[in-house]
Structures are given as structure tokens and as C-alpha cells.
Scaffold this active site. Structure first.
Site, PDB file in Angstrom:
ATOM      1  CG  ASN A  93      -0.142  -9.389  -8.142  1.00  0.00           C
ATOM      2  OD1 ASN A  93      -0.492 -10.212  -8.983  1.00  0.00           O
ATOM      3  ND2 ASN A  93       0.822  -9.615  -7.267  1.00  0.00           N
TER       4      ASN A  93
ATOM      5  CG  HIS B   1       3.607 -11.351 -11.582  1.00  0.00           C
ATOM      6  ND1 HIS B   1       2.262 -11.330 -11.885  1.00  0.00           N
ATOM      7  CD2 HIS B   1       3.696 -11.267 -10.227  1.00  0.00           C
ATOM      8  CE1 HIS B   1       1.572 -11.242 -10.758  1.00  0.00           C
ATOM      9  NE2 HIS B   1       2.409 -11.200  -9.745  1.00  0.00           N
TER      10      HIS B   1
ATOM     11  CB  CYS C  62       2.236 -14.450  -9.462  1.00  0.00           C
ATOM     12  SG  CYS C  62       1.191 -13.897  -8.115  1.00  0.00           S
TER      13      CYS C  62
HETATM   14  N1  COA Z   1      -1.422   1.956   3.573  1.00  0.00           N
HETATM   15  C1  COA Z   1      -0.731   2.682   4.458  1.00  0.00           C
HETATM   16  N2  COA Z   1       0.274   2.173   5.161  1.00  0.00           N
HETATM   17  C2  COA Z   1       0.598   0.890   4.982  1.00  0.00           C
HETATM   18  C3  COA Z   1      -0.084   0.064   4.070  1.00  0.00           C
HETATM   19  C4  COA Z   1      -1.142   0.647   3.356  1.00  0.00           C
HETATM   20  N3  COA Z   1      -1.872  -0.033   2.449  1.00  0.00           N
HETATM   21  N4  COA Z   1       0.457  -1.154   4.098  1.00  0.00           N
HETATM   22  C5  COA Z   1       1.449  -1.121   4.981  1.00  0.00           C
HETATM   23  N5  COA Z   1       1.535   0.117   5.528  1.00  0.00           N
HETATM   24  C6  COA Z   1       2.455   0.585   6.539  1.00  0.00           C
HETATM   25  C7  COA Z   1       3.029  -0.500   7.371  1.00  0.00           C
HETATM   26  O1  COA Z   1       2.155  -0.827   8.422  1.00  0.00           O
HETATM   27  C8  COA Z   1       4.309   0.127   7.887  1.00  0.00           C
HETATM   28  O2  COA Z   1       4.002   0.964   8.957  1.00  0.00           O
HETATM   29  P1  COA Z   1       5.016   1.066  10.217  1.00  0.00           P
HETATM   30  O3  COA Z   1       6.294   1.608   9.636  1.00  0.00           O
HETATM   31  O4  COA Z   1       4.290   2.005  11.102  1.00  0.00           O
HETATM   32  O5  COA Z   1       5.148  -0.329  10.734  1.00  0.00           O
HETATM   33  C9  COA Z   1       4.733   1.022   6.705  1.00  0.00           C
HETATM   34  O6  COA Z   1       3.565   1.185   5.890  1.00  0.00           O
HETATM   35  C10 COA Z   1       5.850   0.442   5.877  1.00  0.00           C
HETATM   36  O7  COA Z   1       5.541  -0.904   5.623  1.00  0.00           O
HETATM   37  P2  COA Z   1       6.461  -1.796   4.759  1.00  0.00           P
HETATM   38  O8  COA Z   1       5.853  -3.168   4.642  1.00  0.00           O
HETATM   39  O9  COA Z   1       7.870  -1.710   5.206  1.00  0.00           O
HETATM   40  O10 COA Z   1       6.363  -1.025   3.350  1.00  0.00           O
HETATM   41  P3  COA Z   1       7.042  -1.333   1.993  1.00  0.00           P
HETATM   42  O11 COA Z   1       7.688  -0.125   1.473  1.00  0.00           O
HETATM   43  O12 COA Z   1       7.837  -2.617   2.040  1.00  0.00           O
HETATM   44  O13 COA Z   1       5.796  -1.623   1.047  1.00  0.00           O
HETATM   45  C11 COA Z   1       4.627  -3.435   0.026  1.00  0.00           C
HETATM   46  C12 COA Z   1       4.944  -2.711   1.335  1.00  0.00           C
HETATM   47  C13 COA Z   1       3.670  -4.580   0.333  1.00  0.00           C
HETATM   48  C14 COA Z   1       3.972  -2.469  -0.929  1.00  0.00           C
HETATM   49  C15 COA Z   1       5.959  -3.954  -0.580  1.00  0.00           C
HETATM   50  O14 COA Z   1       6.696  -4.654   0.382  1.00  0.00           O
HETATM   51  C16 COA Z   1       5.740  -4.830  -1.753  1.00  0.00           C
HETATM   52  O15 COA Z   1       5.242  -4.399  -2.782  1.00  0.00           O
HETATM   53  N6  COA Z   1       6.146  -6.107  -1.677  1.00  0.00           N
HETATM   54  C17 COA Z   1       5.949  -7.051  -2.736  1.00  0.00           C
HETATM   55  C18 COA Z   1       4.508  -7.464  -2.757  1.00  0.00           C
HETATM   56  C19 COA Z   1       4.147  -8.259  -3.951  1.00  0.00           C
HETATM   57  O16 COA Z   1       4.390  -7.844  -5.059  1.00  0.00           O
HETATM   58  N7  COA Z   1       3.563  -9.439  -3.728  1.00  0.00           N
HETATM   59  C20 COA Z   1       3.132 -10.297  -4.752  1.00  0.00           C
HETATM   60  C21 COA Z   1       4.295 -10.902  -5.466  1.00  0.00           C
HETATM   61  S1  COA Z   1       3.765 -12.095  -6.585  1.00  0.00           S
END
Ligand code: COA
Length: 319
Positions: free
Chosen positions: A276, A246, A113
């Protein structure tokens, strides 16, 4: 002193839009969850027949038109992609052929990215050295091909697209400074840990991510590298008209602009409609805001990449 300047921007999004509701029909998620955690409402997904070089071609045609140039005027082609058409030849070589030209150097940059910002820094150095005069720098991705569409933790986040700029030699900047970094010790938090060997894929061909760790790392380094780039450019953050981080997640973008003490109005957001798009996200956002007349000639724009590697970087430019 020779400097490089962006003289044209272009972008392309494949027409097919996939909404959160459409994803929620196939996997255990909801529009409300995706919007609340990421700000994403929809993403564009390429047709099976479309490759990164196809998307790049459309973006380049538009950037060349905007610059009033022809492909034959270009003497350097750099494509940032993690979803190349083939293992080799490079997507840049395939793009060169599709543009109907030959001879100039063409190569890919693999910085996930951060790839577009890496490409911009490389092209700027080519132009400043005096060896090249007009470069196409492109970010093009079909991330839909490396997603496990049953993994709700990753597949909701990404989309396909391409963005391009034409960089040309001139007397005024242009690009004031580009700062690039990497930390390979963080390779495991965001990766596609597979390769082709003996006619088979060894490892996993799908994107894997430790979402929380990626989130924290991204906010930290986007803040640090914006400050470092402003110092390198000799331009205060208060003079920056637009911040284009980004486009990973609205929460990452908002946390970054807040940490930097910049006004929310100066933050460019397209992730809500594009998802993204990895290396394509920054030039796509730049082109959208240029074409909308929001980013105007003379404006100072901070573009930032962050992604797998881990890699990160920023470029501060006057448009
Ligand atoms: N829909 C519903 N629930 C979801 C889900 C989805 N698409 N994806 C994950 N969950 C659930 C998980 O299973 C978890 O459930 P649990 O509590 O029962 O285990 C819960 O939601 C929380 O998950 P968590 O990973 O802690 O959520 P979060 O608030 O950290 O959000 C992301 C997850 C991926 C959105 C976040 O971590 C993020 O944006 N990270 C950066 C990702 C990114 O930008 N990557 C590219 C960078 S270049």
C-alpha cells in the site's frame, strides 16, 4: 466547454525490494500469513536519502516524457502526500524547484490514501474553470518513515513510491466526474496522531490502525462511491473497462469488484508487488497498466481512493 484529459502518466519505485520473508526474519510474521490476509508479496522501500519530492520528481519526468511536454509547459502542480519532506515548505514547492521551474501555483493535498483522487478533482476544476491549462497531479509517499517496524499489524502492509499524471485542457473528457467525501468522526481508526511542538514530537509519529474497522469501512465506501461517480458521469458501471481502487489489500479490492458486480478481469491489482503506497498507489497502478498496453486510449477507467480521515472518492475518466 473546457474539459481535462490525462495526456501522460509516469511512476517511480525505489529499487530496494523488501520481501515478506525478509520481514519475517525481524518480526513474528510469515510470508504465508501476509499473502493470505493481504495478497502482498513484497514492497519497495526508499533509501534514507530519498524523500517524497525525489520520488515525485522521477514520476513527473516520466509523465512529462509520455505527454511530450516540458516542465515549463506546466501551470499547476499538486502533490498528494502524507509523508512530506518537511512540515513546510510543501513537497509540491520542493518538486517545482527540482523540476527547474518557478511561478506556477504548487501545493500539497493531505487526504492520505485518497490524496491522488482529491488532487485529480481539484486540478480538473482548475482546468475546467479556464484559469489553468496543464497540471501535474502527483501522489508520492515514503510511508516507510511513519511505520513502527516492530508492529506486525501495520508494517507489513505499506511501501514507498510515486505516480504522476499530466492533465491538459481539451474539448473532450477526459475526466467525466470526480466525487469526493470525508467523515472526520472516523479519524481514530487510521492515523499518525503526533505533531511537532517546541522542538519535540508530541504524540506518536507512527501509523496506528484498527485493521478490521478500516477493512469494513473501505469496502462499504468504495462500493458506494463507484456507483455515485458512475451516475454523476452518466456512464454505466458495465461500460467501465478498468477499476483501479486504492491498492490497500487484495481482499478489499476483490470484495469491491464483487460487490459492484464487475468482472474480476477488469480489476487492476498492483498491491501484491507494491504494498500500500497510500496516495501513490492509484497513479502507480494506472501508469503500470498504461505502459503494459493494457489500459489503452479510449478506455474508461474508474480510479478510487480511500484512507485516513476518513476520506474517500472516485474519478471516472476516458483515457
Ligand atoms: N503476521 C502474523 N500475524 C499477524 C500479523 C502479521 N503481520 N498481523 C496481525 N497478526 C495476528 C494478530 O495479532 C491476530 O492474532 P490473535 O488472533 O492471536 O490476536 C491475528 O493475526 C488476526 O488479526 P486480525 O487483525 O483480526 O487479522 P485480519 O484478518 O483482520 O487482518 C489486516 C489484519 C490488517 C490485514 C486487515 O484487517 C486489513 O487488511 N485491514 C485493512 C488495512 C488497510 O488496508 N489499511 C489501509 C487502508 S487505506
Amino acid at each position: 466547454m473546457i474539459r481535462s484529459r490525462i495526456v501522460g502518466t509516469g511512476s517511480y519505485l525505489p529499487p530496494r525490494i523488501v520481501t515478506n520473508d525478509e520481514l519475517a526474519k525481524r518480526i513474528d510474521t510469515s510470508d504465508a500469513w501476509i499473502q493470505e490476509r493481504t495478497g502482498i508479496k513484497q514492497r519497495h522501500i526508499a533509501e534514507e536519502s530519498q524523500t517524497s519530492s525525489d520520488l515525485a520528481l522521477e514520476a513527473c519526468r516520466r509523465a512529462l516524457d509520455a505527454a511530450g511536454l516540458k516542465a515549463a509547459d506546466i501551470d499547476l502542480i499538486i502533490v498528494a502526500t502524507s509523508t512530506p519532506d518537511f512540515v513546510f515548505p510543501s513537497t509540491a514547492c520542493l518538486l517545482q524547484a527540482k523540476l527547474g521551474v518557478k511561478g506556477c501555483p504548487a501545493f500539497d493535498v493531505q487526504a492520505v490514501c485518497s490524496g491522488f483522487v482529491y488532487g485529480l478533482g481539484i486540478a480538473d476544476n482548475f482546468i475546467r474553470s479556464g484559469t489553468h491549462k496543464r497540471a501535474l497531479v502527483v501522489g508520492a509517499e515514503v510511508f516507510s518513515r511513519i511505520l513502527d517496524w516492530n508492529d506486525r499489524g501495520t508494517c507489513v502492509l505499506f511501501g514507498d513510491g510515486a505516480g504522476a499524471v499530466v492533465l491538459a485542457a481539451g474539448e473532450q473528457p477526459g475526466i467525466h466526474a470526480t466525487v469526493l467525501h470525508a467523515d472526520g468522526s472516523q479519524a481514530g481508526i487510521l492515523s499518525v496522531p503526533g505533531n511537532v511542538c517546541g522542538g519535540r514530537i508530541v504524540g506518536s509519529p507512527f501509523l496506528q490502525m484498527q485493521g478490521n474497522q478500516v477493512f469494513k469501512f473501505a469496502v462499504k465506501v468504495l462500493d458506494e462511491v463507484a456507483r455515485e461517480t458512475a451516475v454523476a458521469a452518466g456512464i454505466g458501471l458495465d461500460q467501465v473497462d478498468w477499476l483501479i481502487p486504492h491498492q490497500a489489500n487484495v481482499r478489499i479490492l476483490e470484495a469491491t469488484v464483487k460487490k459492484l458486480g464487475m468482472a474480476r478481469e477488469r480489476l487492476v491489482v498492483t498491491v501484491d508487488r507494491h504494498g500500500n503506497t497510500s496516495a501513490a498507489s492509484v497513479p502507480l497502478a494506472l501508469d503500470e497498466f498504461v505502459r503494459a498496453g493494457k489500459i489503452k486510449p479510449g478506455h474508461k477507467v474508474m480510479m478510487q481512493g480511500v484512507g485516513g480521515g476518513f476520506t474517500w472518492g472516485a474519478s471516472l475518466v476516458t483515457m
